[in-house]
Design a protein around this motif. Structure first.
Motif, PDB file in Angstrom:
ATOM      1  N   VAL A  32       0.868  -1.183   0.000  1.00 46.69           N
ATOM      2  CA  VAL A  32       0.000   0.000   0.000  1.00 46.69           C
ATOM      3  C   VAL A  32       0.902   1.230   0.000  1.00 46.69           C
ATOM      4  CG1 VAL A  32      -1.941  -1.107   1.158  1.00 46.69           C
ATOM      5  CG2 VAL A  32      -0.150  -0.045   2.525  1.00 46.69           C
ATOM      6  N   ARG A  33       0.347   2.333  -0.443  1.00 44.65           N
ATOM      7  CA  ARG A  33       1.144   3.570  -0.462  1.00 44.65           C
ATOM      8  C   ARG A  33       1.534   3.982   0.945  1.00 44.65           C
ATOM      9  NH1 ARG A  33       4.414   6.638  -0.538  1.00 44.65           N
ATOM     10  NH2 ARG A  33       4.747   8.519  -1.796  1.00 44.65           N
TER      11      ARG A  33
ATOM     12  N   SER B   8       4.199  -0.912   3.529  1.00 43.97           N
ATOM     13  CA  SER B   8       4.207   0.288   2.688  1.00 43.97           C
ATOM     14  C   SER B   8       5.220   0.109   1.566  1.00 43.97           C
ATOM     15  CB  SER B   8       4.553   1.520   3.519  1.00 43.97           C
ATOM     16  OG  SER B   8       5.868   1.407   4.043  1.00 43.97           O
TER      17      SER B   8
ATOM     18  N   GLY C  63      -4.919  -0.239  -3.916  1.00 47.20           N
ATOM     19  CA  GLY C  63      -5.317   1.162  -3.790  1.00 47.20           C
ATOM     20  C   GLY C  63      -4.748   2.110  -4.818  1.00 47.20           C
TER      21      GLY C  63
ATOM     22  N   PRO D 258      -4.501   7.841  -1.911  1.00 48.24           N
ATOM     23  CA  PRO D 258      -3.185   7.336  -1.507  1.00 48.24           C
ATOM     24  C   PRO D 258      -2.039   7.992  -2.271  1.00 48.24           C
ATOM     25  CG  PRO D 258      -4.721   5.527  -1.847  1.00 48.24           C
ATOM     26  CD  PRO D 258      -5.378   6.750  -2.380  1.00 48.24           C
TER      27      PRO D 258
END
Length: 608
Positions: free
Chosen positions: A356-357, A526, A542, A547
């Protein structure tokens, strides 16, 4: 190796190597170290200094050199992070600083020092001394002030302090963090500035440093900050040291943390370095390399920076772009998909990564119940990743593994090697057998004690006994970050808590060790934490505007983040996007450019 890499391995010049993902830059640096040490190019007492940005990367490089060269030669290969190297200089040579910039020996490291709220409070407290008003302080752009005057300006002890000036406020801040309490309080940017001042203020020390390190390696060089480059420049510019810097401007995702955008060009000018490029991607399947090239062309149009897979490699690789109504339907679909990968394809959970960012814990909270229906475990990996990279944690895990598992030959080998290093014992010395017998006897005692631990306090005591046997003083000297008792005690506490909490969940110590190491877990992390890692399959969750809201800045960092995430995969990439996440509507206006790039690469969005 591709021909350019072999040239770098044998080079006697300063080189800047632009190496894309999977190009084997760590392998190239390890080969270069082996060449220099084994052919006598770097002969005793000269040493090689290697600086990486992540502790696990520094360990990886150190281990590769050790396996090739053996412990005797590898002792002259020192692998640090930038922060650890700067801290080691400060801790050893603190008294070489001018009195007005000399911290207490027991200084604290506070990584929140630069955060806006605590920084503003400090500046308000010293405003009158600096000749500025509270209103002027509140009008300061604090991140920019700190980046320029602490992170981007070398300390000039003799610079005139004009009341009301930015330098007056900076000097007052230095006085406050150094002498405003019983113990000085510093962050790593300040530590880097003080380390640079030490070298600049002590010509004899600088000369000794330059005589010691004949070769310097710099990994992930694109993330170097102005503060770090100043230390490097003072230490080695104009010296006889040969510098090999390796990086990739397409993976420059640390601008937010102060990475110097033009550091490649500055390095070439300051060190008269020759730029070289590695183009082969040994990590990703050909289909994924082809898609990466579409990203590269969008990021660096017309530069002819495309990567290529190794010659004669069979075609393969998969990429899908999936869209969903909301994150619940996304999680339901992904959990079923991951179950098929694990049960039918036989992919180990730890060889799948979900990226995910930012805020991986939030994504983990949504995904975990759906994965649990299939008996799949997942966890947010960011915090534990830092702990597992600690040298003390590795010592604890090695000792615990030898105590808990009937066969842990690699852990035994690593533990024995650590004991030998701490006591200065060579593999072929007469003391080897005696030391090995002593270690075997100690492990027999510690095995009983480890299995008898029933409380957190007992486990902490067990860790301290292990550290004392290995050689606490030598271990601390070997890893200067532990010179502060508070920090080493903090790591001991975190190690004990991680193992004890795992024991509570898993029931046995052997299972708890595997649990802490992430065996059987799908890591959720991340993008920043994933850099330098690789997995069979990657799921990027996402692809939405929120994001990647940094796209509006136009600095290219978000494009680099997408590239870093995509290039972690060996065989497969799944990208997801939803219309509603955690109850909030998600737009795709800014990220539409990525949808276009993937479609040009033949990845057509699938509505699930």
């Amino acid at each position: 190796m591709e021909p350019v890499a072999l040239v770098v391995v044998k080079s006697d010049h300063n080189d800047l190597v632009v190496a894309g993902p999977g190009a084997g830059k760590t392998e190239m640096l390890a080969q270069r170290a082996s060449f220099l040490l084994e052919t006598g190019q770097c002969s005793p007492p000269h040493r090689i200094l290697a600086i990486s940005f992540k502790r696990d990367a520094a360990k990886n490089l150190r281990d590769r050199v050790d396996r090739r060269c053996g412990p005797e030669r590898a002792r002259r290969f020192e692998s640090y992070t930038f922060d650890a190297w700067a801290k080691s200089l400060l801790d050893r040579f603190r008294l070489g600083l001018p009195k007005e910039f000399q911290p207490t020996s027991d200084y604290l490291v506070d990584m929140k020092l630069r955060n806006s709220s605590p920084l503003e409070l400090r500046l308000l407290g010293i405003a009158e001394r600096a000749g500025v008003t509270a209103a002027q302080v509140r009008g300061v752009n604090l991140p920019n002030f700190y980046a320029k005057w602490i992170g981007g300006t070398r300390i000039d002890v003799n610079a005139p302090v004009k009341p009301g000036s930015a330098w007056a406020l900076t000097r007052a801040l230095w006085e406050n963090v150094l002498f405003g309490g019983k113990r000085s309080v510093l962050d790593f940017q300040m530590i880097g500035s003080l380390a640079e001042l030490i070298l600049r203020s002590n010509p004899r020390l600088l000369a000794a440093l330059r005589l010691s390190y004949r070769y310097v390696f710099l990994d992930e060089f694109q993330d170097t900050t102005a503060n770090q480059f100043a230390l490097l420049d003072t230490a080695f510019a104009g010296s006889q040291a040969r510098i090999t810097a390796v990086g990739d401007n397409k993976q420059r995702i640390m601008l937010w943390a102060g990475a110097q955008r033009d550091v490649f060009e500055v390095f070439e000018h300051s060190f008269q370095a020759q730029r070289r490029s590695l183009r082969t991607n040994y990590r990703s399947a050909p289909r994924l390399v082809a898609i990466q090239n579409h990203l590269i062309e969008a990021m660096e149009p017309g530069t002819n920076a495309a990567m290529v897979p190794p010659a004669n490699l069979a075609d393969g690789g998969e990429c899908r772009l999936l869209t969903f109504e909301d994150d619940n339907s996304e999680s339901q679909y992904l959990s079923n998909l991951l179950n098929l990968w694990i049960r039918q394809e036989g992919i180990a959970p730890e060889n799948i990564c979900m990226l995910v960012r930012a805020l991986p814990a939030g994504a983990a909270d949504v995904l975990r119940p759906y994965l649990a229906r299939y008996g799949i475990a997942a966890r947010s990996q960011d915090a534990l990743q830092d702990l597992l990279a600690e040298p003390l944690t590795r010592l604890v895990i090695d000792t615990a593994s030898v105590c808990a598992f009937p066969h842990a030959s690699q852990n035994w080998h690593d533990l024995r090697k650590t004991v030998f290093e701490m006591h200065g014992i060579d593999e072929d010395s007469e003391l080897t057998r005696r030391a090995t017998r002593s270690l075997s006897s100690f492990i027999a005692q510690q095995r009983l004690a480890f299995n008898a631990c029933t409380t957190l306090a007992e486990l902490k005591a067990w860790i301290n006994v292990t550290l004392d046997f290995v050689g606490r003083s030598s271990f601390i000297q070997q890893h200067e970050r532990y010179l502060q008792a508070e920090f080493i005690n903090q790591v001991i506490q975190q190690c004990a808590e991680a193992l004890f909490e795992a024991k509570t969940r898993c029931g046995t110590w052997s299972a708890s060790i595997s649990d802490v190491l992430g065996v059987g877990y799908i890591p959720i992390m991340s993008i920043h934490k994933s850099k330098g890692l690789e997995y069979h399959s990657v799921v990027l969750i996402g692809l939405e505007d929120w994001p990647f809201r940094g796209l509006s800045k136009g600095d290219g960092e978000e494009e680099c983040a997408i590239f870093v995430a995509f290039s972690r995969a060996k065989e497969r990439v799944i990208i997801t996007s939803v219309q509603e996440r955690q109850g909030r509507s998600q737009s795709r206006t800014e990220v539409a450019k990525f949808f276009d790039i993937f479609q040009r690469a033949g990845v057509i969005p699938e509505k699930i």
